[in-house]
Design an enzyme around this catalytic site. Structure first.
Site, PDB file in Angstrom:
ATOM      1  CD  GLN A 175       1.136   1.291  -2.462  1.00 51.81           C
ATOM      2  OE1 GLN A 175       1.836   0.337  -2.228  1.00 51.81           O
ATOM      3  NE2 GLN A 175       0.813   1.652  -3.688  1.00 51.81           N
ATOM      4  CB  CYS A 176      -4.175  -0.102  -0.051  1.00 48.90           C
ATOM      5  SG  CYS A 176      -5.156   0.927  -1.088  1.00 48.90           S
ATOM      6  N   PRO A 177      -4.093  -0.445   3.267  1.00 52.58           N
ATOM      7  CG  PRO A 177      -5.114  -1.322   5.177  1.00 52.58           C
ATOM      8  CD  PRO A 177      -3.962  -1.510   4.265  1.00 52.58           C
ATOM      9  N   GLY A 178      -3.765   2.017   4.505  1.00 59.13           N
ATOM     10  CA  GLY A 178      -3.424   3.389   4.823  1.00 59.13           C
ATOM     11  C   GLY A 178      -3.629   3.817   6.263  1.00 59.13           C
ATOM     12  NE  ARG A 232      -7.451  -2.570   0.323  1.00 62.57           N
ATOM     13  CZ  ARG A 232      -7.841  -1.676   1.231  1.00 62.57           C
ATOM     14  NH1 ARG A 232      -8.216  -2.082   2.439  1.00 62.57           N
ATOM     15  NH2 ARG A 232      -7.867  -0.399   0.946  1.00 62.57           N
TER      16      ARG A 232
END
Ligand SMILES: Cc1cc2nc3c(=O)[nH]c(=O)nc-3n(C[C@H](O)[C@H](O)[C@H](O)COP(=O)(O)OP(=O)(O)OC[C@H]3O[C@@H](n4cnc5c(N)ncnc54)[C@H](O)[C@@H]3O)c2cc1C
Lengths: 73, 552
Positions: free
Chosen positions: A12-15, B521
């Protein structure tokens, strides 16, 4: 010249783009980094990223798993 | 003597009414009159017939008069109702083929005359290869032109969902499509940032899109269209589709003294009764109530048309309490190449116009577990009433599944639920279907946080307007690699993990916008920076994912 494989599937993020970035940083010029990713955004991101950073996108496959081969400049 | 029901119009709502009426009243003598050569066809499938996704004509026109006869319903094709005389309870009609005049006495009359495309009064509309798309016959003509005349370039005038569906289907057949829209956005019922995301996708798929542009005339040669002239340019085209909207077909009703309401649609109560006794109106020719505002509205949709038909049928000879349709939300969903776009309830624009004090959120998420192959992005926008926390509207766009979450939102709005109710829904979850915290619930929780003042957001449109404001500083808290791919013009990069050490680089006096890919974030950075004394702080709603403008 080495080929470095990165499995960035299911991140997932940041990927995957961050994984690629880190791999390129520690690789030698001419090394090929192969990234496998499932994040749909990676398909466009990797093209934009290579253009901006001057690394060469050797190939890009779309599908459920996106595979990008990038040669470090 | 048998009771007689006459229905005028035989597409969605007329045939629905007739079919339900005979089930309820097997002795009823029902006649459906339509001026067209086909009955009960799949209007909503027409763009896909043009695109050859639906290959065969007969899949659009499954029903015919013989099949209705089996149910006990008489259907008269190419018969046009010309006059209603309520005092005599009779409809005067004409056979369009033989010219024969006919009279249909009724005990109950249902108007299901639908809507007609609006044709702009511009020179050149009489040329060959200038089309509208409403009836199945229109679709046959357009597909024939594409297949037999080798159409290469088409202009679609009007960026509503019909125009967009045709633009997609023509493109998929190798036709180069240019779309011209008078307003400053396509999908006029949607909020602009969502419409802009859709527009971006259309352009990526090769459709040329010109908004804020007015079609002035169509040029032709040898009687055939060759170009569309707008107030800005000339666009070569061997086909022009006019899809600037529809209007209710209510001349017949007005002539009989039936009261009209909003946008000229027939005024009906929640039982589908008009102001004249024993005359009902259903489908696109009749008005609706907007379930959120309680005010009259007009939603010419197939889904609504069918519901109205059922209500009218039940109320012809009510057995007990009358059936009612209290209102609808204008729920819509449309596929555009690889993305899906959906809306229900009020848009931000609608809500403001209706006088609500609102908050909005834009929340990107996956449509199923992010690690499950095939997971795709969707972006959810919610519009929430500040005073009551009630959900007023939702819009969803993305490659992933949008119809399920929009239907959940429609349900919440219908039941007058709040975002708190929505966040607590017990929704189905397994990785192939959804996330443990589904996109709907996450969006509701972001809205709750905003309502509680836990975070302040800035919408992409507002930020775009303020990009050159020297008072504003924009901080992208993603990793450097992501920042390099593309960011909001003018944004500086301070990755989240460095935000504490590097907080000194942020001018506390100035207004600050933090952003990331989806917002999570940025929210963490927001909490840290607030704690460190940065006061005028905002999060970019939807992050880079929902930013509909160019990145740099
Ligand atoms: C291309 C296209 C795509 C669509 N996609 C969707 C979708 O995805 N989802 C959705 O919900 N809706 C969609 N719609 C809208 C949907 O098709 C309409 O809401 C629905 O057809 C309305 O049905 P209706 O029976 O009320 O009216 P209509 O379909 O307009 O039918 C009215 C009929 O009455 C006839 N008539 C009118 N006056 C007379 C007269 N005096 N005598 C005899 N006959 C008369 C007309 O010729 C017509 O045949 C789409 C429409 C189009 C054109």
């Amino acid at each position: 010249m080495a080929e470095i494989k990165i499995d960035a599937k299911c991140l997932q993020c940041p990927g995957p783009i961050v994984q690629l970035f880190n791999a390129v940083k520690s690789a030698q010029s001419g090394d090929v980094i192969v990234v496998e990713a499932t994040d749909r955004g990676f398909y466009k991101d990797v093209q934009a990223w290579c253009k901006k950073t001057g690394n060469e996108l050797l190939s890009l496959e779309d599908g459920d798993v996106i595979v990008a081969r990038v040669k470090k400049a | 003597m048998k009771q007689r029901l006459v229905v005028i119009g035989g597409v969605a709502s007329g045939t629905k009414t007739a079919a339900k009426a005979i089930r309820e009243n097997p002795d009823l003598e029902i006649t459906v009159i339509t001026e067209e050569d086909y009955i009960s066809y799949a209007g909503c499938g027409l763009p896909y017939y043009i695109g050859n996704v639906i290959r065969d004509k007969k899949h659009l026109t499954v029903m015919n008069p013989e099949k209705f006869k089996e149910k006990g319903i008489t259907v008269l094709l190419h018969t046009r109702a010309e006059k209603i005389i309520p005092s005599q309870k009779v409809v005067k009609a004409k056979d369009m083929v033989t010219g024969e005049e006919k009279e249909f006495p009724y005990d109950k009359l249902v108007l299901a005359t639908g809507a007609k495309p609006i044709v702009p009064p511009i020179p050149g509309i009489e040329l060959k290869n200038v089309y509208v798309l409403r009836s199945v016959t229109d679709a046959f003509k357009i597909r024939d032109a594409v297949e037999k005349e080798g159409i290469k370039k088409a202009v679609v005038v009007g960026g509503g969902f019909i125009g967009l569906e045709v633009a997609e289907n023509l493109t998929l057949r190798g036709v180069k499509v240019t779309l011209v829209e008078l307003l400053d956005q396509i999908l006029p019922n949607f909020d602009k940032e969502i419409a802009l995301l859709a527009e971006k996708h259309l352009k990526e798929k090769g459709v040329e899109v010109f908004t804020s542009e007015k079609a002035l005339s169509i040029e032709g040669k040898d009687g055939k269209a060759t170009a569309l002239l707008t107030d800005k340019r000339k666009i070569d085209a061997d086909m022009v589709l006019l899809s600037i909207g529809v209007k209710p077909d209510t001349q017949l009703a007005a002539g009989a003294g039936i009261e009209l309401g909003i946008k000229g649609a027939i005024k009906v109560n929640e039982n589908m009764e008009t102001n004249i006794h024993d005359i009902y109106a259903v489908g696109d020719c009749a008005e609706n109530i907007n379930l959120v505002t309680g005010k009259p509205a007009w939603f010419p949709m197939g889904s609504t048309a069918n519901k109205m038909g059922r209500v009218a049928a039940l109320n012809l000879y009510p057995k007990g309490e009358k059936e009612s349709l209290e209102g609808v939300l204008g729920t819509t969903v449309v596929k555009l190449f690889d993305i899906n776009v959906a809306k229900t309830g009020l848009s931000e624009k609608d809500a403001k116009n209706a006088g609500y004090n609102i908050i909005t959120v834009i929340v990107p998420a996956h449509d199923r577990a992010h690690y499950y192959p095939g997971a795709k992005n969707i972006i959810t926008k919610l519009i929430v009433d500040k005073a009551t926390h009630r959900l007023l509207g939702a819009q969803i766009i993305g490659e992933g599944v949008v119809d399920k979450p929009i239907d959940i939102a429609a349900t919440v709005i219908t039941l007058k639920g709040t975002v708190e109710d929505m966040a607590k829904l017990d929704l189905a979850y397994a990785p192939p279907f959804s996330s443990a915290m589904s996109s709907t619930i996450v969006a509701a929780n972001v809205a709750r946080n905003k309502l509680l003042g836990k975070l302040e957001g800035i919408s992409p449109l507002e930020l775009k307007d303020r990009l050159s404001d020297p008072e504003l500083q924009i901080i992208d808290v993603r990793e450097e690699a992501e920042y390099l791919v593309g960011t909001i013009p003018g944004a500086r990069n301070i990755p989240l993990k460095e935000i504490r050490q590097r907080a000194g680089e942020i001018d506390k006096q100035r207004e600050t916008v933090v952003l990331c890919k989806i917002g999570l974030r940025a929210y963490l950075a927001y909490i840290t920076l607030k704690h460190l004394g940065v006061q005028k702080l905002k999060i970019l709603d939807g992050g880079v994912t929902a930013w509909p403008f160019e990145l740099e």
